[in-house]
Design an enzyme around this catalytic site. Structure first.
Site, PDB file in Angstrom:
ATOM      1  N   GLU A 131      -8.676  47.608  33.132  1.00 47.29           N
ATOM      2  CA  GLU A 131      -8.023  48.033  31.885  1.00 47.29           C
ATOM      3  C   GLU A 131      -7.825  49.537  31.928  1.00 47.29           C
ATOM      4  OE1 GLU A 131     -10.340  46.717  28.566  1.00 47.29           O
ATOM      5  OE2 GLU A 131     -10.130  44.600  29.111  1.00 47.29           O
ATOM      6  N   GLY A 364       4.783  62.620  65.753  1.00 56.97           N
ATOM      7  CA  GLY A 364       5.426  63.900  65.417  1.00 56.97           C
ATOM      8  C   GLY A 364       6.436  63.742  64.298  1.00 56.97           C
ATOM      9  N   GLU A 388     -10.332  47.115  44.259  1.00 59.69           N
ATOM     10  CA  GLU A 388     -11.572  46.335  44.448  1.00 59.69           C
ATOM     11  C   GLU A 388     -12.763  47.231  44.766  1.00 59.69           C
ATOM     12  OE1 GLU A 388     -11.466  42.457  45.885  1.00 59.69           O
ATOM     13  OE2 GLU A 388      -9.279  42.386  45.812  1.00 59.69           O
TER      14      GLU A 388
HETATM   15  C1  FAD Z   1      -1.924  48.670  43.566  1.00 56.40           C
HETATM   16  C2  FAD Z   1      -3.111  48.247  42.770  1.00 56.40           C
HETATM   17  C3  FAD Z   1      -3.390  46.912  42.620  1.00 56.40           C
HETATM   18  C4  FAD Z   1      -4.481  46.505  41.852  1.00 56.40           C
HETATM   19  N1  FAD Z   1      -4.697  45.174  41.635  1.00 56.40           N
HETATM   20  C5  FAD Z   1      -5.627  44.807  40.717  1.00 56.40           C
HETATM   21  C6  FAD Z   1      -5.736  43.448  40.312  1.00 56.40           C
HETATM   22  O1  FAD Z   1      -5.021  42.571  40.814  1.00 56.40           O
HETATM   23  N2  FAD Z   1      -6.637  43.135  39.336  1.00 56.40           N
HETATM   24  C7  FAD Z   1      -7.434  44.070  38.764  1.00 56.40           C
HETATM   25  O2  FAD Z   1      -8.221  43.718  37.886  1.00 56.40           O
HETATM   26  N3  FAD Z   1      -7.372  45.362  39.143  1.00 56.40           N
HETATM   27  C8  FAD Z   1      -6.486  45.764  40.093  1.00 56.40           C
HETATM   28  N4  FAD Z   1      -6.380  47.079  40.451  1.00 56.40           N
HETATM   29  C9  FAD Z   1      -7.253  48.048  39.812  1.00 56.40           C
HETATM   30  C10 FAD Z   1      -8.239  48.701  40.749  1.00 56.40           C
HETATM   31  O3  FAD Z   1      -9.265  47.810  41.064  1.00 56.40           O
HETATM   32  C11 FAD Z   1      -8.707  50.006  40.062  1.00 56.40           C
HETATM   33  O4  FAD Z   1      -7.628  50.921  40.152  1.00 56.40           O
HETATM   34  C12 FAD Z   1      -9.942  50.566  40.707  1.00 56.40           C
HETATM   35  O5  FAD Z   1     -11.051  49.763  40.429  1.00 56.40           O
HETATM   36  C13 FAD Z   1     -10.243  51.990  40.246  1.00 56.40           C
HETATM   37  O6  FAD Z   1     -10.198  52.097  38.853  1.00 56.40           O
HETATM   38  P1  FAD Z   1      -9.339  53.276  38.175  1.00 56.40           P
HETATM   39  O7  FAD Z   1      -8.001  53.264  38.807  1.00 56.40           O
HETATM   40  O8  FAD Z   1      -9.423  53.147  36.720  1.00 56.40           O
HETATM   41  O9  FAD Z   1     -10.052  54.613  38.647  1.00 56.40           O
HETATM   42  P2  FAD Z   1     -11.284  55.329  37.917  1.00 56.40           P
HETATM   43  O10 FAD Z   1     -12.384  54.364  37.736  1.00 56.40           O
HETATM   44  O11 FAD Z   1     -10.811  56.084  36.745  1.00 56.40           O
HETATM   45  O12 FAD Z   1     -11.724  56.370  39.052  1.00 56.40           O
HETATM   46  C14 FAD Z   1     -11.067  57.628  39.245  1.00 56.40           C
HETATM   47  C15 FAD Z   1     -11.836  58.395  40.334  1.00 56.40           C
HETATM   48  O13 FAD Z   1     -13.183  58.642  39.881  1.00 56.40           O
HETATM   49  C16 FAD Z   1     -14.113  58.129  40.827  1.00 56.40           C
HETATM   50  N5  FAD Z   1     -15.288  57.608  40.140  1.00 56.40           N
HETATM   51  C17 FAD Z   1     -15.354  56.813  39.044  1.00 56.40           C
HETATM   52  N6  FAD Z   1     -16.625  56.560  38.714  1.00 56.40           N
HETATM   53  C18 FAD Z   1     -17.392  57.181  39.642  1.00 56.40           C
HETATM   54  C19 FAD Z   1     -18.798  57.279  39.873  1.00 56.40           C
HETATM   55  N7  FAD Z   1     -19.669  56.676  39.078  1.00 56.40           N
HETATM   56  N8  FAD Z   1     -19.240  58.010  40.908  1.00 56.40           N
HETATM   57  C20 FAD Z   1     -18.354  58.643  41.740  1.00 56.40           C
HETATM   58  N9  FAD Z   1     -17.013  58.584  41.577  1.00 56.40           N
HETATM   59  C21 FAD Z   1     -16.552  57.861  40.554  1.00 56.40           C
HETATM   60  C22 FAD Z   1     -13.346  57.012  41.533  1.00 56.40           C
HETATM   61  O14 FAD Z   1     -13.928  56.723  42.802  1.00 56.40           O
HETATM   62  C23 FAD Z   1     -11.965  57.607  41.641  1.00 56.40           C
HETATM   63  O15 FAD Z   1     -11.898  58.463  42.737  1.00 56.40           O
HETATM   64  C24 FAD Z   1      -5.324  47.493  41.258  1.00 56.40           C
HETATM   65  C25 FAD Z   1      -5.043  48.842  41.442  1.00 56.40           C
HETATM   66  C26 FAD Z   1      -3.950  49.233  42.166  1.00 56.40           C
HETATM   67  C27 FAD Z   1      -3.660  50.707  42.302  1.00 56.40           C
END
Ligand code: FAD
Length: 408
Positions: A131, A364, A388
């Protein structure tokens, strides 16, 4: 329990060669076009369905292969072809695994076939957990599922984001909170059947890579689903919630939630996708380095280039070994006591990012253009360290596991 082996048996080799042929003849030639179009490659999915690659039978056969090598071998070959198209072909699998992991036999039999459709009318499925305010922090998801006892229906409200196949899926699997007080322990997964009123697609994202795979928001506005759409059933949910409430009262051990179970099982599979992309880029770079001449000799004659290729080959091999071990452990019910699943995903995805970057360097100027596939592969590879569970989240799991400390 099957012994761990690094040798594919004859049947697996046959399947691997068949998949490789499809990846080389159908997926790879279509890759650049669908990357540019940024659309779901329905004709390629249909082709995969016709030959039996896009089907429940094929997926189940690989998923239940006791050696654990079926899924990683299949993922590696398809993603070797192209990551965006391959994700369009296997994206349904994440939703299917969600049902396989948490559903009853009846739910598995009813819904998984509808996720795939049939070769003359292919369908896809979506797994909707993330979400806008709940990405890595899955526990904070806001989508609510409220039980309407009089009608034996669940009412879902919320907005999901980043859903692969979201809004275009025939069947959506939605993770929602049934008891917000319990955090992730109060989550449950629901099937949203085809054509259910109230479910709509929000924004479709324009992405950096894997552009042939559809990624979108899914809006749930008073979506009513029958009680039978709660994965695992009400009795099991009530028992799980009672245990969670008891543990919460006693301040005891955390209980795993449904979404995390899905991700844990699928992490080595994501590692295998990354191995496929990394291997593809390495192979392109190796061929190029043998034929491109500068200073009167092939560039591979220089240690500076040859050693880079040696490192690339070593990393791809190491990543595959970690993925195969984790997949074997997962299918044989061996717990990831040293976070082997997360390790495999972390190493393979970081390898894909690095190796595809090295491939650009070896090609390159050509590597930097869309005339050659490594530029696309590098863009595609970036996703493996994000979805994931980001690399940081994998490191969190690994460091907590190896240290036994609540690292934050
Ligand atoms: C192309 C694509 C396909 C996807 N498909 C699906 C799907 O089919 N179903 C689904 O449910 N989801 C899906 N996702 C969602 C995906 O699993 C999330 O984008 C992912 O889990 C990261 O969440 P976020 O993008 O909100 O990043 P955030 O959680 O906001 O993280 C932002 C940054 O902060 C870092 N961070 C966050 N918390 C911590 C911590 N505690 N310690 C250190 N670093 C931290 C993260 O590593 C990252 O670098 C998809 C995403 C993309 C981009």
């Amino acid at each position: 329990m099957a012994e761990f082996t690094m040798e594919l048996n004859d049947e697996q080799k046959e399947v691997r060669d068949w998949l490789h042929g499809f990846a080389a003849d159908v997926i790879r030639p279509a890759a650049a076009e669908w990357d540019e179009r940024e659309e779901t490659p329905w004709p390629v999915i249909q082709e995969a369905a016709k030959v039996g690659i896009y089907s429940l039978d094929f997926y189940a056969q690989q998923y239940f292969d006791a050696t654990g090598l079926g899924i990683p071998m299949a993922m590696e070959e398809l993603f070797w072809g192209d990551a965006g198209i391959a994700l369009s072909i296997v994206g349904t699998g994440l939703a299917a695994v969600g049902v396989l992991a948490n559903g009853t036999e009846e739910q598995i039999g009813t819904w998984i076939p509808q996720m795939y459709g049939d070769p003359s009318d292919v369908k896809v499925a979506a797994f909707c957990s993330s979400e806008p305010d709940a990405g890595s922090d899955v526990a904070s998801l806001r989508t609510r599922a409220v039980y309407d006892e009089a009608k034996d229906e669940w009412v879902l409200n919320g907005t999901k984001t980043w859903a692969t196949n979201g809004g275009i899926a025939n069947v959506h699997v939605v993770v929602a909170s049934v008891d917000p007080g319990l955090g992730s322990k109060g989550h449950a997964s629901f099937i949203v059947p085809p054509g259910t009123p109230g479910l709509s697609q929000g924004q479709k994202f324009k992405k950096h890579g894997i552009r042939a795979s559809h990624t979108a928001e899914v809006v749930l506005d008073n979506v009513r689903v029958p009680g039978s759409c709660l994965l695992g059933g009400k009795e099991k949910l009530d028992e799980r919630l009672a245990r969670a409430r008891e543990k919460a009262r006693a301040g005891g051990e955390r209980v795993k939630n449904a979404a995390m179970a899905t991700f844990e099982a699928s992490r080595p599979a994501v590692g295998a996708m990354a191995v496929g992309t990394a291997r593809a880029a390495y192979e392109v770079a190796l061929d190029y380095a043998k034929t491109r001449e500068q200073f009167g000799r092939p560039i591979i004659d220089n240690q500076g280039v040859a050693f880079q290729l040696a490192d690339m080959a070593t990393s791809v091999d190491a990543a595959r070994l970690m993925v195969w071990r984790a997949s074997w452990m997962a299918i044989n019910g061996k717990p990831f006591t040293a976070a082997e699943g997360s390790m495999s995903k972390l190493f393979a995805s970081e390898t894909a990012k690095k190796v595809t970057g090295q491939a650009i360097q070896i090609l390159g100027g050509n590597g930097y253009t869309r005339e050659y596939p490594v530029e696309r592969m590098h863009r595609d590879a970036a996703i493996y360290t994000i979805f994931e569970g980001t690399s940081e989240i994998q490191r969190l799991v690994i460091s907590r596991t190896v240290s036994g400390l609540p690292i934050r």
